[in-house]
Design a protein around this motif. Structure first.
Motif, PDB file in Angstrom:
ATOM      1  N   ARG A 124     -76.256   5.997  80.364  1.00 21.95           N
ATOM      2  CA  ARG A 124     -75.840   4.424  80.811  1.00 21.95           C
ATOM      3  C   ARG A 124     -75.117   3.813  79.568  1.00 21.95           C
ATOM      4  NH1 ARG A 124     -77.647  -0.352  80.061  1.00 21.95           N
ATOM      5  NH2 ARG A 124     -77.050  -1.912  81.738  1.00 21.95           N
ATOM      6  N   LEU A 125     -75.432   4.073  78.250  1.00 23.33           N
ATOM      7  CA  LEU A 125     -74.811   3.236  77.252  1.00 23.33           C
ATOM      8  C   LEU A 125     -73.512   3.862  76.762  1.00 23.33           C
ATOM      9  CD1 LEU A 125     -77.805   3.393  74.465  1.00 23.33           C
ATOM     10  CD2 LEU A 125     -76.796   1.281  75.766  1.00 23.33           C
ATOM     11  N   ILE A 126     -73.390   5.060  77.197  1.00 29.05           N
ATOM     12  CA  ILE A 126     -71.865   5.602  77.265  1.00 29.05           C
ATOM     13  C   ILE A 126     -70.862   5.390  78.168  1.00 29.05           C
ATOM     14  CG2 ILE A 126     -70.834   7.807  76.798  1.00 29.05           C
ATOM     15  CD1 ILE A 126     -73.254   8.626  74.912  1.00 29.05           C
ATOM     16  N   LEU A 127     -71.346   5.819  79.694  1.00 32.38           N
ATOM     17  CA  LEU A 127     -70.679   5.656  80.612  1.00 32.38           C
ATOM     18  C   LEU A 127     -70.657   4.572  81.578  1.00 32.38           C
ATOM     19  CD1 LEU A 127     -71.423   9.301  81.407  1.00 32.38           C
ATOM     20  CD2 LEU A 127     -69.568   8.628  80.113  1.00 32.38           C
ATOM     21  N   GLY A 128     -71.773   3.753  81.552  1.00 35.87           N
ATOM     22  CA  GLY A 128     -71.785   2.462  82.350  1.00 35.87           C
ATOM     23  C   GLY A 128     -72.982   3.212  83.214  1.00 35.87           C
ATOM     24  N   SER A 129     -73.720   2.332  83.954  1.00 32.92           N
ATOM     25  CA  SER A 129     -74.638   2.588  84.907  1.00 32.92           C
ATOM     26  C   SER A 129     -74.167   3.216  86.233  1.00 32.92           C
ATOM     27  CB  SER A 129     -75.691   1.449  85.461  1.00 32.92           C
ATOM     28  OG  SER A 129     -74.788   0.624  86.250  1.00 32.92           O
ATOM     29  N   VAL A 130     -74.851   4.212  86.905  1.00 30.10           N
ATOM     30  CA  VAL A 130     -74.806   4.955  87.940  1.00 30.10           C
ATOM     31  C   VAL A 130     -74.684   4.047  88.974  1.00 30.10           C
ATOM     32  CG1 VAL A 130     -75.633   6.505  89.872  1.00 30.10           C
ATOM     33  CG2 VAL A 130     -75.888   7.015  87.363  1.00 30.10           C
ATOM     34  N   ALA A 131     -75.601   2.794  89.361  1.00 28.86           N
ATOM     35  CA  ALA A 131     -75.237   1.699  90.280  1.00 28.86           C
ATOM     36  C   ALA A 131     -74.072   0.946  90.263  1.00 28.86           C
ATOM     37  CB  ALA A 131     -76.534   0.936  89.927  1.00 28.86           C
ATOM     38  N   GLU A 132     -73.676   0.747  88.903  1.00 34.73           N
ATOM     39  CA  GLU A 132     -72.243  -0.017  88.642  1.00 34.73           C
ATOM     40  C   GLU A 132     -71.197   0.866  89.239  1.00 34.73           C
ATOM     41  OE1 GLU A 132     -69.575  -2.048  85.142  1.00 34.73           O
ATOM     42  OE2 GLU A 132     -71.555  -1.283  84.788  1.00 34.73           O
ATOM     43  N   ARG A 133     -71.041   2.253  88.900  1.00 34.09           N
ATOM     44  CA  ARG A 133     -69.897   3.112  89.190  1.00 34.09           C
ATOM     45  C   ARG A 133     -70.142   3.325  90.934  1.00 34.09           C
ATOM     46  NH1 ARG A 133     -72.010   5.886  85.052  1.00 34.09           N
ATOM     47  NH2 ARG A 133     -72.423   7.621  86.189  1.00 34.09           N
ATOM     48  N   PHE A 134     -71.388   3.440  91.161  1.00 31.77           N
ATOM     49  CA  PHE A 134     -71.480   3.446  92.824  1.00 31.77           C
ATOM     50  C   PHE A 134     -71.006   2.306  93.494  1.00 31.77           C
ATOM     51  CE2 PHE A 134     -73.323   3.460  96.926  1.00 31.77           C
ATOM     52  CZ  PHE A 134     -72.912   4.702  97.399  1.00 31.77           C
ATOM     53  N   VAL A 135     -71.212   1.130  93.211  1.00 30.71           N
ATOM     54  CA  VAL A 135     -70.786  -0.019  93.700  1.00 30.71           C
ATOM     55  C   VAL A 135     -69.397  -0.049  93.871  1.00 30.71           C
ATOM     56  CG1 VAL A 135     -70.751  -2.654  93.649  1.00 30.71           C
ATOM     57  CG2 VAL A 135     -72.861  -1.333  93.159  1.00 30.71           C
ATOM     58  N   ARG A 136     -68.743   0.385  92.734  1.00 35.45           N
ATOM     59  CA  ARG A 136     -67.363   0.512  92.899  1.00 35.45           C
ATOM     60  C   ARG A 136     -66.582   1.092  93.518  1.00 35.45           C
ATOM     61  NH1 ARG A 136     -65.412  -2.551  88.166  1.00 35.45           N
ATOM     62  NH2 ARG A 136     -67.010  -2.778  86.600  1.00 35.45           N
ATOM     63  N   ILE A 137     -67.298   2.441  94.009  1.00 33.39           N
ATOM     64  CA  ILE A 137     -66.576   3.445  94.989  1.00 33.39           C
ATOM     65  C   ILE A 137     -67.147   3.764  96.408  1.00 33.39           C
ATOM     66  CG2 ILE A 137     -65.732   4.872  92.845  1.00 33.39           C
ATOM     67  CD1 ILE A 137     -68.069   6.859  93.526  1.00 33.39           C
ATOM     68  N   ALA A 138     -68.046   2.556  96.481  1.00 29.64           N
ATOM     69  CA  ALA A 138     -68.859   2.788  97.775  1.00 29.64           C
ATOM     70  C   ALA A 138     -68.018   2.229  99.074  1.00 29.64           C
ATOM     71  CB  ALA A 138     -70.396   1.906  97.816  1.00 29.64           C
ATOM     72  N   ALA A 139     -68.217   3.254 100.064  1.00 30.01           N
ATOM     73  CA  ALA A 139     -67.536   2.920 101.520  1.00 30.01           C
ATOM     74  C   ALA A 139     -68.512   2.258 102.305  1.00 30.01           C
ATOM     75  CB  ALA A 139     -67.163   4.116 101.964  1.00 30.01           C
ATOM     76  N   CYS A 140     -69.669   1.789 101.945  1.00 28.46           N
ATOM     77  CA  CYS A 140     -70.407   1.338 102.877  1.00 28.46           C
ATOM     78  C   CYS A 140     -71.494  -0.006 102.101  1.00 28.46           C
ATOM     79  CB  CYS A 140     -71.580   2.145 103.753  1.00 28.46           C
ATOM     80  SG  CYS A 140     -72.775   2.971 102.232  1.00 28.46           S
ATOM     81  N   PRO A 141     -72.070  -0.658 102.759  1.00 26.73           N
ATOM     82  CA  PRO A 141     -72.757  -1.711 101.852  1.00 26.73           C
ATOM     83  C   PRO A 141     -73.885  -1.025 100.918  1.00 26.73           C
ATOM     84  CG  PRO A 141     -72.901  -2.450 104.266  1.00 26.73           C
ATOM     85  CD  PRO A 141     -72.075  -0.774 104.344  1.00 26.73           C
ATOM     86  N   VAL A 142     -74.259  -1.902  99.953  1.00 26.70           N
ATOM     87  CA  VAL A 142     -75.040  -1.344  99.109  1.00 26.70           C
ATOM     88  C   VAL A 142     -76.014  -2.475  98.526  1.00 26.70           C
ATOM     89  CG1 VAL A 142     -75.355  -0.511  96.585  1.00 26.70           C
ATOM     90  CG2 VAL A 142     -73.282   0.134  97.774  1.00 26.70           C
ATOM     91  N   LEU A 143     -77.268  -2.234  98.724  1.00 27.76           N
ATOM     92  CA  LEU A 143     -78.306  -3.110  98.331  1.00 27.76           C
ATOM     93  C   LEU A 143     -78.900  -2.585  97.077  1.00 27.76           C
ATOM     94  CD1 LEU A 143     -80.369  -5.425  98.993  1.00 27.76           C
ATOM     95  CD2 LEU A 143     -81.618  -3.890 100.296  1.00 27.76           C
ATOM     96  N   LEU A 144     -78.785  -3.578  96.023  1.00 23.82           N
ATOM     97  CA  LEU A 144     -79.270  -3.055  94.606  1.00 23.82           C
ATOM     98  C   LEU A 144     -80.602  -3.775  94.354  1.00 23.82           C
ATOM     99  CD1 LEU A 144     -75.777  -3.611  92.378  1.00 23.82           C
ATOM    100  CD2 LEU A 144     -77.158  -1.308  93.185  1.00 23.82           C
ATOM    101  N   ILE A 145     -81.539  -3.096  93.890  1.00 24.91           N
ATOM    102  CA  ILE A 145     -82.984  -3.631  93.393  1.00 24.91           C
ATOM    103  C   ILE A 145     -83.156  -3.785  92.077  1.00 24.91           C
ATOM    104  CG2 ILE A 145     -85.184  -3.427  93.956  1.00 24.91           C
ATOM    105  CD1 ILE A 145     -83.623  -4.037  96.638  1.00 24.91           C
ATOM    106  N   PRO A 146     -83.316  -4.889  91.596  1.00 20.20           N
ATOM    107  CA  PRO A 146     -83.178  -5.050  90.036  1.00 20.20           C
ATOM    108  C   PRO A 146     -84.546  -4.480  89.435  1.00 20.20           C
ATOM    109  CG  PRO A 146     -83.940  -7.007  91.189  1.00 20.20           C
ATOM    110  CD  PRO A 146     -83.451  -6.080  92.393  1.00 20.20           C
ATOM    111  N   ALA A 147     -84.521  -3.930  88.173  1.00 25.84           N
ATOM    112  CA  ALA A 147     -85.584  -3.603  87.339  1.00 25.84           C
ATOM    113  C   ALA A 147     -86.519  -4.665  87.232  1.00 25.84           C
ATOM    114  CB  ALA A 147     -84.996  -2.901  86.298  1.00 25.84           C
ATOM    115  N   GLY A 148     -87.911  -4.519  87.161  1.00 25.98           N
ATOM    116  CA  GLY A 148     -88.846  -5.194  86.723  1.00 25.98           C
ATOM    117  C   GLY A 148     -89.317  -6.508  87.932  1.00 25.98           C
TER     118      GLY A 148
END
Length: 157
Positions: A124-148
């Motif tokens: 994540r430190l090097i490439l960015g988070s999976v969630a962030e990358r997925f939201v950028r390319i997703a073709a359907c709605p995405v519900l993100l659940i925060p940590a903590g």
């Protein structure tokens, strides 16, 4: 109303929180739920003498089976249907976000529910988070659940 919910899981606490949210959503809407574990075999050490990626791959598939079994047990308790999946990234440029996208499109998912932070802290430190990358390319709605725990109030000054 959702009919098909995809929930990427990786065994992390945030992933478990996201899966629980997906489970509630599936139960309330009568949707099918697919827990998805993505095997990402690191290429680090691939050129080292004696490196055998099959050992790492087998361990990750075993972990995926274990994480999916826990998800299925929760689904059975809640009366939610769906079939867990384990998929693998391709060493030729396919990453975790694109694997999730491929499954979401093939199934097709009405929504993807995922955690904001998973187990892949170093990447994540090097490439960015999976969630962030997925939201950028997703073709359907995405519900993100925060940590903590987001229910606690910030202390008053």
């Amino acid at each position: 109303m959702y009919r098909r919910i995809l929930a990427p899981i990786d065994g992390s606490e945030t992933s478990a929180r996201a899966f629980d949210a997906a489970l509630r959503l599936a139960r309330e809407s009568g949707a099918q739920l697919v827990p998805l574990y993505v095997v990402d075999v690191p290429l680090v050490g691939a050129d080292a003498p004696g490196y055998d990626p099959s050992i790492v791959r087998d361990a990750l598939y075993e972990e995926g089976s274990h994480v999916n079994a826990q998800a299925v047990a929760k689904m059975e308790r809640e009366g939610v249907t769906g079939t867990p999946r384990v998929v693998e990234t391709s060493p030729l440029g396919d990453d975790i976000a694109h694997c999730i996208l491929r499954v979401a499109n093939e199934w097709p998912a009405d929504v993807v529910v995922m955690g904001t932070h998973g187990r892949r802290g170093f990447r994540r430190l090097i490439l960015g988070s999976v969630a962030e990358r997925f939201v950028r390319i997703a073709a359907c709605p995405v519900l993100l659940i925060p940590a903590g725990d987001t229910t606690r109030q910030a202390p008053a000054s």
